[in-house]
Scaffold this motif. Sequence first.
Motif: not given
Length: 193
Positions: A178-182, A184-193
């Motif tokens: 699941d590394w790619g998904t992890i 992608e989730l982190c990058e998404f959260v980072m964009r929301q900050l």
Amino acid sequence: MGYAERESLNGVCGNCRRAFDEALVLDESALLLNVLLKLNDARFGFVTVLGNVGGIITHADLQKPPVRMWLFGLVTMIELRFTELIERQLPQDDWKLYVSAARLEKAEALLDERRRRNQALRFFDCLQFSDKGQIVARNEELRNLTVFASRRTAEDAVKKIERLRNNLAHAQDIVTSDWGTIVELCEFVMRQL
């Protein structure tokens, strides 16, 4: 002072010492989000303690409970967001149009079982993460309230997130599968900050 990698050890350890690359050094107060993104570009990173390097973090450390709980929290927040969108935009069970008959039957069976156990739930509460994801993916109005550009991207993301959630819940390896998904989730959260 520095570090040595096992594969480069040849003779005296001090002779194989490498200086810490500042790009690999993380402050002890770094957000877990930043640590995960750093480890996307490197096999390991170093953590400072009181201003000096005092520890190392590797992909294997991501299998530990604190990281797994944090990731499970992210997945839970996504499911809660799906739930909120569906309940707000599709009242009166209008969401049923977007769920297959087989999945509705499974939800009905779960509802019956929960009622047998005296649990007061609604039919909607018996849907699975994938069902909610499919509703969001298939309803353009809902999907437009998310980051998903198309039905296909939403369906693909839901499958990846569900696989990550299942691997987290069942103590399976998350780094390999699941590394790619992890990331992608982190990058998404980072964009929301």
